[in-house]
Design a protein around this motif. Structure first.
Motif, PDB file in Angstrom:
ATOM      1  N   TRP A 126       0.844  -1.185   0.000  1.00  0.00           N
ATOM      2  CA  TRP A 126       0.000   0.000   0.000  1.00  0.00           C
ATOM      3  C   TRP A 126       0.883   1.241   0.000  1.00  0.00           C
ATOM      4  O   TRP A 126       2.022   1.209   0.459  1.00  0.00           O
ATOM      5  CB  TRP A 126      -0.867   0.096   1.255  1.00  0.00           C
ATOM      6  CG  TRP A 126      -1.682  -1.091   1.612  1.00  0.00           C
ATOM      7  CD1 TRP A 126      -2.091  -2.111   0.793  1.00  0.00           C
ATOM      8  CD2 TRP A 126      -2.229  -1.370   2.912  1.00  0.00           C
ATOM      9  NE1 TRP A 126      -2.849  -2.998   1.497  1.00  0.00           N
ATOM     10  CE2 TRP A 126      -2.962  -2.582   2.802  1.00  0.00           C
ATOM     11  CE3 TRP A 126      -2.189  -0.717   4.138  1.00  0.00           C
ATOM     12  CZ2 TRP A 126      -3.628  -3.150   3.871  1.00  0.00           C
ATOM     13  CZ3 TRP A 126      -2.853  -1.276   5.215  1.00  0.00           C
ATOM     14  CH2 TRP A 126      -3.566  -2.478   5.083  1.00  0.00           C
ATOM     15  N   LYS A 127       0.314   2.334  -0.480  1.00  0.00           N
ATOM     16  CA  LYS A 127       0.971   3.613  -0.235  1.00  0.00           C
ATOM     17  C   LYS A 127       0.946   3.882   1.272  1.00  0.00           C
ATOM     18  O   LYS A 127      -0.030   3.564   1.958  1.00  0.00           O
ATOM     19  CB  LYS A 127       0.269   4.741  -0.988  1.00  0.00           C
ATOM     20  CG  LYS A 127       0.444   4.691  -2.490  1.00  0.00           C
ATOM     21  CD  LYS A 127      -0.146   5.910  -3.167  1.00  0.00           C
ATOM     22  CE  LYS A 127       0.662   7.163  -2.915  1.00  0.00           C
ATOM     23  NZ  LYS A 127       0.201   8.325  -3.708  1.00  0.00           N
ATOM     24  N   MET A 128       2.006   4.450   1.776  1.00  0.00           N
ATOM     25  CA  MET A 128       2.099   4.736   3.206  1.00  0.00           C
ATOM     26  C   MET A 128       0.935   5.602   3.682  1.00  0.00           C
ATOM     27  O   MET A 128       0.464   5.481   4.825  1.00  0.00           O
ATOM     28  CB  MET A 128       3.435   5.412   3.487  1.00  0.00           C
ATOM     29  CG  MET A 128       3.785   5.602   4.932  1.00  0.00           C
ATOM     30  SD  MET A 128       5.456   6.290   5.120  1.00  0.00           S
ATOM     31  CE  MET A 128       6.416   4.789   5.320  1.00  0.00           C
ATOM     32  N   SER A 129       0.436   6.450   2.824  1.00  0.00           N
ATOM     33  CA  SER A 129      -0.660   7.343   3.192  1.00  0.00           C
ATOM     34  C   SER A 129      -1.983   6.604   3.366  1.00  0.00           C
ATOM     35  O   SER A 129      -2.940   7.169   3.900  1.00  0.00           O
ATOM     36  CB  SER A 129      -0.817   8.433   2.125  1.00  0.00           C
ATOM     37  OG  SER A 129      -0.955   7.857   0.830  1.00  0.00           O
ATOM     38  N   ALA A 130      -2.052   5.339   2.935  1.00  0.00           N
ATOM     39  CA  ALA A 130      -3.288   4.572   3.090  1.00  0.00           C
ATOM     40  C   ALA A 130      -3.418   3.956   4.479  1.00  0.00           C
ATOM     41  O   ALA A 130      -4.514   3.521   4.867  1.00  0.00           O
ATOM     42  CB  ALA A 130      -3.352   3.463   2.036  1.00  0.00           C
ATOM     43  N   PHE A 131      -2.323   3.926   5.238  1.00  0.00           N
ATOM     44  CA  PHE A 131      -2.327   3.169   6.482  1.00  0.00           C
ATOM     45  C   PHE A 131      -3.278   3.750   7.531  1.00  0.00           C
ATOM     46  O   PHE A 131      -4.009   3.014   8.195  1.00  0.00           O
ATOM     47  CB  PHE A 131      -0.913   3.089   7.061  1.00  0.00           C
ATOM     48  CG  PHE A 131      -0.839   2.287   8.331  1.00  0.00           C
ATOM     49  CD1 PHE A 131      -0.824   0.903   8.283  1.00  0.00           C
ATOM     50  CD2 PHE A 131      -0.818   2.907   9.569  1.00  0.00           C
ATOM     51  CE1 PHE A 131      -0.775   0.146   9.450  1.00  0.00           C
ATOM     52  CE2 PHE A 131      -0.758   2.169  10.744  1.00  0.00           C
ATOM     53  CZ  PHE A 131      -0.741   0.780  10.686  1.00  0.00           C
ATOM     54  N   ARG A 132      -3.284   5.073   7.688  1.00  0.00           N
ATOM     55  CA  ARG A 132      -4.082   5.669   8.765  1.00  0.00           C
ATOM     56  C   ARG A 132      -5.544   5.254   8.666  1.00  0.00           C
ATOM     57  O   ARG A 132      -6.141   4.751   9.626  1.00  0.00           O
ATOM     58  CB  ARG A 132      -3.968   7.195   8.734  1.00  0.00           C
ATOM     59  CG  ARG A 132      -4.641   7.868   9.938  1.00  0.00           C
ATOM     60  CD  ARG A 132      -5.049   9.308   9.675  1.00  0.00           C
ATOM     61  NE  ARG A 132      -6.192   9.385   8.763  1.00  0.00           N
ATOM     62  CZ  ARG A 132      -6.985  10.457   8.659  1.00  0.00           C
ATOM     63  NH1 ARG A 132      -6.763  11.538   9.396  1.00  0.00           N
ATOM     64  NH2 ARG A 132      -7.986  10.460   7.799  1.00  0.00           N
TER      65      ARG A 132
END
Length: 519
Positions: A497-503
């Motif tokens: 995943w893109k890191m920005s999807a984690f939250r």
């Protein structure tokens, strides 16, 4: 970088030189000298920008941004001081400034002298310039090349065009990102509807410096790192802990760790310093602040890499932050890292984790571990936990370690020592969890970015491992749909995943209800 050592680069015909010569021949003396001086200064400036581009591509995987990247020079100087000492750094920086100033002066004077030489021999210069122009047009029209390199060059014009494009794109990005940052899927979610499935848990988010995919898959580093991850998975399982792991694509590479931290915690793609400043000044919900907003968690940060004021504490929603000067360390620095991660973790235990929060609350902790920071020499070693004391026990280990020059001048050494540093930090973190973790402990740990190209290579991915560890199997069942790999070592084909999807995925998995805040 290879182009600088390719002889074919030096037999190219630059269009800018042909045009410049024609203009200088035609001008009267005073305008000619003024234009020549300005052209020399411009040529020097382009040379400096090209060298900065080369350096940034080598270490950060991108070109130099003339708008945003000047602030990074202070960090580079601090890094040099930690790596080679303040005196050597002062000499190096002073020498570099002198060289740059000389470059501007010499090139300006050289172009002025060349302009005068062309004017004194205008007939010969005119014929030569016309011939060079005809040759350039012919080579360009026919696409003639030498060793795969076009003979007709317009690299300076292209470089200027590229810099202008970056400037324009940066200014547009700033305006566009401000709008994006105002949109938040959980921006209006009441505290009572945030992470309800984690109430009562001992929640810990930990970033491991430069812990990237290369550590797990590169043929030099992977054997040692993978063996450590597998051994620690078994040790944690014996202690009752279970883990799942996947991949996140970081917003940064080789450095600027704070961009990776903030991207993960904000759910926004924070890939440059301007975006970072925009988010830090906003009320966009951070993942850590979500826990504070519930009213059921105390929030604390342990930041051994913070050596000055850190106003970002407010955006992260941390009630208390321990910086490098508040952890009682009396041992030696290990190059850039102010203290070994094992010591940091024991201090976290003594000062934070072992103490129950007031008013029956739970706790959310945010840790940044730094022992795997470049230049990876010297690196600490594990010592018995009951002998850590004030950190003086590391004196002999630091003195016996390799000097920073051991990795700064040799890529193979860099890979080997980087791998050892990752093994050290993973071992320290998981041993801490074995010793002090409870039934309620939930640990999320991940890398902030890949190491620089000297370790990861020129065409490495931007992926970093991410793991969630807990004793409660029902908790890990909540992320079953993520299809992450069991254990601490993510499979090569595990989801990316893109890191920005984690939250948002994390908040959703643990019961949070979206209430969007729109622009």
């Amino acid at each position: 970088m290879d182009g600088l050592t390719d002889p074919s680069q030096y037999v190219r015909i630059p269009a800018e030189a042909v045009i410049g010569a024609a203009v200088l021949i035609a001008l009267p003396r005073r305008p000619r000298m003024a234009l020549a001086a300005v052209s020399g200064v411009a040529l020097a400036a382009m040379t400096v920008l090209n060298l900065l581009d080369i350096g940034f591509n080598q270490y950060l995987g991108r070109g130099f941004n003339v708008v945003l990247d000047w602030s990074l020079f202070a960090d580079a100087e601090s890094y040099l001081e930690d790596s080679i000492g303040p005196t050597t750094t002062l000499v190096a920086v002073a020498g570099l400034i002198v060289v740059v100033l000389l470059l501007f002066v010499v090139l300006a004077l050289s172009v002025v002298r060349l302009g005068n030489l062309l004017a004194r021999n205008s007939g010969l210069a005119t014929r030569g310039t016309l011939a060079a122009g005809v040759v350039w047009i012919t080579c360009s029209s026919l696409g003639l090349q030498l060793s795969g390199v076009p003979l007709a060059a317009d690299s300076t014009a292209n470089a200027l065009k590229d810099q202008a494009h970056r400037l324009s794109a940066t200014l547009r990005d700033e305006a566009d990102f401000r709008k994006v940052a105002k949109v938040d899927a959980f921006g209006n979610t009441p505290g009572s509807q945030l992470v309800p499935d984690l109430r009562g848990k001992d929640m810990i988010f930990t970033f491991i410096e430069s812990y990237g995919r290369s550590a797990v898959e590169d043929p030099i580093m992977a054997p040692g790192v993978d063996a450590t991850l597998d051994a620690r998975t078994k040790a944690l399982a014996k202690a009752g802990f279970h883990a799942k792991s996947g991949w996140l694509t970081s917003a940064t590479y080789g450095g600027s760790s704070w961009l990776g931290h903030s991207t993960t915690m904000s759910g926004l793609w924070i890939s440059n310093q301007q975006r970072y400043r925009t988010v830090m000044a906003s009320d966009h919900l951070s993942l850590t602040d979500a826990f504070k907003k519930t009213g059921d968690f105390d929030t604390v940060g342990v930041m051994p890499g913070v050596v000055k004021g850190w106003p970002e504490q407010n955006w992260y929603g941390l009630d208390k932050v321990y910086n490098a000067f508040q952890l009682g360390y009396k041992g030696p620095k290990f190059s850039w890292s102010t203290m070994p991660d094992q010591y940091t973790l024991q201090q976290f235990q003594d000062r934070v984790h072992s103490k129950k929060p007031a008013d029956g609350k739970s706790r959310m902790s945010f840790l940044i571990l730094t022992s795997s920071h470049t230049p990876w020499a010297p690196i600490p070693k594990m010592v018995p936990w009951d002998r850590l004391g004030d950190g003086s026990v590391f004196d002999s280990i630091e003195k016996a370690g390799n000097p920073s020059s051991y990795t700064l001048t040799d890529d193979t050494h860099s890979k080997q020592e980087y791998g050892k540093s990752v093994q050290y930090t993973v071992t320290a973190l998981t041993q801490w969890l074995e010793r002090y973790g409870t039934e309620n402990t939930v640990l999320v740990f991940l890398g902030d970015h890949q190491p620089n190209a000297h370790v990861s290579g020129n065409h490495a991915s931007r992926d970093v491992p991410v793991s969630i560890v807990a004793k409660d199997p029902k908790l890990l069942d909540r992320i079953g749909s993520w299809n992450w790999t069991d254990g601490l070592r993510p499979a090569h084909d595990a989801p990316v995943w893109k890191m920005s999807a984690f939250r948002d995925r994390f908040l959703t998995a643990f019961g949070s209800t979206p209430h969007p805040k729109k622009n």
